[in-house]
Design a protein around this motif. Structure first.
Motif, PDB file in Angstrom:
ATOM      1  N   PHE A 160       0.830  -1.195   0.000  1.00 63.89           N
ATOM      2  CA  PHE A 160       0.000   0.000   0.000  1.00 63.89           C
ATOM      3  C   PHE A 160       0.869   1.252   0.000  1.00 63.89           C
ATOM      4  O   PHE A 160       0.533   2.248  -0.644  1.00 63.89           O
ATOM      5  N   GLU A 161       2.004   1.209   0.669  1.00 70.52           N
ATOM      6  CA  GLU A 161       2.934   2.349   0.689  1.00 70.52           C
ATOM      7  C   GLU A 161       3.430   2.673  -0.724  1.00 70.52           C
ATOM      8  O   GLU A 161       3.467   3.829  -1.130  1.00 70.52           O
ATOM      9  N   LYS A 162       3.801   1.640  -1.481  1.00 71.59           N
ATOM     10  CA  LYS A 162       4.254   1.868  -2.860  1.00 71.59           C
ATOM     11  C   LYS A 162       3.104   2.346  -3.742  1.00 71.59           C
ATOM     12  O   LYS A 162       3.290   3.169  -4.629  1.00 71.59           O
ATOM     13  N   TYR A 163       1.914   1.841  -3.493  1.00 77.15           N
ATOM     14  CA  TYR A 163       0.726   2.272  -4.233  1.00 77.15           C
ATOM     15  C   TYR A 163       0.501   3.767  -4.034  1.00 77.15           C
ATOM     16  O   TYR A 163       0.303   4.512  -4.988  1.00 77.15           O
ATOM     17  N   GLU A 164       0.554   4.222  -2.770  1.00 79.99           N
ATOM     18  CA  GLU A 164       0.375   5.648  -2.487  1.00 79.99           C
ATOM     19  C   GLU A 164       1.463   6.481  -3.151  1.00 79.99           C
ATOM     20  O   GLU A 164       1.190   7.553  -3.694  1.00 79.99           O
ATOM     21  N   SER A 165       2.679   5.976  -3.118  1.00 80.21           N
ATOM     22  CA  SER A 165       3.796   6.677  -3.743  1.00 80.21           C
ATOM     23  C   SER A 165       3.600   6.798  -5.258  1.00 80.21           C
ATOM     24  O   SER A 165       3.860   7.853  -5.849  1.00 80.21           O
ATOM     25  N   LEU A 166       3.127   5.731  -5.875  1.00 76.99           N
ATOM     26  CA  LEU A 166       2.857   5.762  -7.316  1.00 76.99           C
ATOM     27  C   LEU A 166       1.768   6.781  -7.662  1.00 76.99           C
ATOM     28  O   LEU A 166       1.887   7.530  -8.642  1.00 76.99           O
ATOM     29  N   LEU A 167       0.710   6.823  -6.860  1.00 77.76           N
ATOM     30  CA  LEU A 167      -0.359   7.793  -7.096  1.00 77.76           C
ATOM     31  C   LEU A 167       0.169   9.224  -6.983  1.00 77.76           C
ATOM     32  O   LEU A 167      -0.174  10.088  -7.797  1.00 77.76           O
ATOM     33  N   GLU A 168       0.983   9.459  -5.984  1.00 79.27           N
ATOM     34  CA  GLU A 168       1.558  10.793  -5.798  1.00 79.27           C
ATOM     35  C   GLU A 168       2.460  11.164  -6.976  1.00 79.27           C
ATOM     36  O   GLU A 168       2.395  12.282  -7.488  1.00 79.27           O
ATOM     37  N   THR A 169       3.268  10.215  -7.424  1.00 80.52           N
ATOM     38  CA  THR A 169       4.143  10.455  -8.576  1.00 80.52           C
ATOM     39  C   THR A 169       3.326  10.756  -9.820  1.00 80.52           C
ATOM     40  O   THR A 169       3.639  11.687 -10.578  1.00 80.52           O
ATOM     41  N   LEU A 170       2.271   9.988 -10.042  1.00 76.72           N
ATOM     42  CA  LEU A 170       1.408  10.225 -11.203  1.00 76.72           C
ATOM     43  C   LEU A 170       0.758  11.611 -11.142  1.00 76.72           C
ATOM     44  O   LEU A 170       0.646  12.295 -12.160  1.00 76.72           O
ATOM     45  N   GLU A 171       0.344  12.001  -9.957  1.00 72.76           N
ATOM     46  CA  GLU A 171      -0.271  13.320  -9.794  1.00 72.76           C
ATOM     47  C   GLU A 171       0.736  14.424 -10.123  1.00 72.76           C
ATOM     48  O   GLU A 171       0.418  15.376 -10.838  1.00 72.76           O
ATOM     49  N   ILE A 172       1.951  14.288  -9.634  1.00 68.71           N
ATOM     50  CA  ILE A 172       2.986  15.287  -9.898  1.00 68.71           C
ATOM     51  C   ILE A 172       3.306  15.341 -11.387  1.00 68.71           C
ATOM     52  O   ILE A 172       3.382  16.414 -11.986  1.00 68.71           O
ATOM     53  N   LEU A 173       3.488  14.172 -11.994  1.00 69.72           N
ATOM     54  CA  LEU A 173       3.872  14.132 -13.406  1.00 69.72           C
ATOM     55  C   LEU A 173       2.725  14.517 -14.341  1.00 69.72           C
ATOM     56  O   LEU A 173       2.957  14.825 -15.507  1.00 69.72           O
ATOM     57  N   SER A 174       1.498  14.527 -13.842  1.00 68.88           N
ATOM     58  CA  SER A 174       0.381  14.953 -14.687  1.00 68.88           C
ATOM     59  C   SER A 174       0.305  16.477 -14.778  1.00 68.88           C
ATOM     60  O   SER A 174      -0.439  17.015 -15.597  1.00 68.88           O
ATOM     61  N   ASP A 175       1.078  17.174 -13.954  1.00 74.59           N
ATOM     62  CA  ASP A 175       1.167  18.636 -14.003  1.00 74.59           C
ATOM     63  C   ASP A 175       2.140  18.998 -15.121  1.00 74.59           C
ATOM     64  O   ASP A 175       3.351  18.931 -14.959  1.00 74.59           O
ATOM     65  N   LYS A 176       1.600  19.370 -16.275  1.00 73.65           N
ATOM     66  CA  LYS A 176       2.426  19.604 -17.464  1.00 73.65           C
ATOM     67  C   LYS A 176       3.442  20.726 -17.255  1.00 73.65           C
ATOM     68  O   LYS A 176       4.587  20.621 -17.682  1.00 73.65           O
ATOM     69  N   GLU A 177       3.026  21.798 -16.592  1.00 73.33           N
ATOM     70  CA  GLU A 177       3.941  22.912 -16.357  1.00 73.33           C
ATOM     71  C   GLU A 177       5.119  22.459 -15.490  1.00 73.33           C
ATOM     72  O   GLU A 177       6.277  22.744 -15.795  1.00 73.33           O
ATOM     73  N   PHE A 178       4.828  21.732 -14.416  1.00 73.17           N
ATOM     74  CA  PHE A 178       5.888  21.236 -13.542  1.00 73.17           C
ATOM     75  C   PHE A 178       6.819  20.295 -14.305  1.00 73.17           C
ATOM     76  O   PHE A 178       8.041  20.373 -14.174  1.00 73.17           O
ATOM     77  N   THR A 179       6.243  19.388 -15.098  1.00 76.47           N
ATOM     78  CA  THR A 179       7.043  18.420 -15.849  1.00 76.47           C
ATOM     79  C   THR A 179       7.975  19.129 -16.825  1.00 76.47           C
ATOM     80  O   THR A 179       9.145  18.756 -16.950  1.00 76.47           O
ATOM     81  N   GLN A 180       7.476  20.164 -17.506  1.00 79.33           N
ATOM     82  CA  GLN A 180       8.329  20.918 -18.429  1.00 79.33           C
ATOM     83  C   GLN A 180       9.462  21.608 -17.682  1.00 79.33           C
ATOM     84  O   GLN A 180      10.612  21.590 -18.134  1.00 79.33           O
ATOM     85  N   GLU A 181       9.155  22.202 -16.543  1.00 79.46           N
ATOM     86  CA  GLU A 181      10.191  22.871 -15.750  1.00 79.46           C
ATOM     87  C   GLU A 181      11.215  21.859 -15.240  1.00 79.46           C
ATOM     88  O   GLU A 181      12.419  22.135 -15.231  1.00 79.46           O
TER      89      GLU A 181
END
Length: 87
Positions: free
Chosen positions: A41-62
């Motif tokens: 479950f810890e890795k699952y939560e981490s994956l969700l958080e990573t996906l949320e961060i990487l779905s931010d196009k502006e952040f990903t470009q920066e």
């Protein structure tokens, strides 16, 4: 190392799976084909958080531009960074 279990093996080892998943995911197969990927479950939560961060196009470009700057050697010293930030 990735571990594979059949559905029957997974059922037999169900009570031990949480401890086994602390290290690596487990792939559960049916008729020799992967059908379930089990992760802690810890890795699952981490994956969700990573996906949320990487779905931010502006952040990903920066982030990509920052990585490219680092690879080009366009960096500043830690002391200069602290001065620039007013620390």
């Amino acid at each position: 190392m990735l571990k594979y279990l059949t559905i029957t093996e997974a059922q037999e080892q169900l009570l031990d799976l949480p401890d086994d998943l602390k290290e690596d995911p487990i792939i559960i197969t049916k008729y020799g084909k992967p059908v379930i990927a089990a992760i802690s479950f810890e890795k699952y939560e981490s994956l969700l958080e990573t996906l949320e961060i990487l779905s931010d196009k502006e952040f990903t470009q920066e982030l990509q531009e920052s990585i490219a700057q680092g690879e080009r050697g366009e960096t500043i010293s830690w002391n200069d960074a602290k001065l620039k930030l007013g620390l």
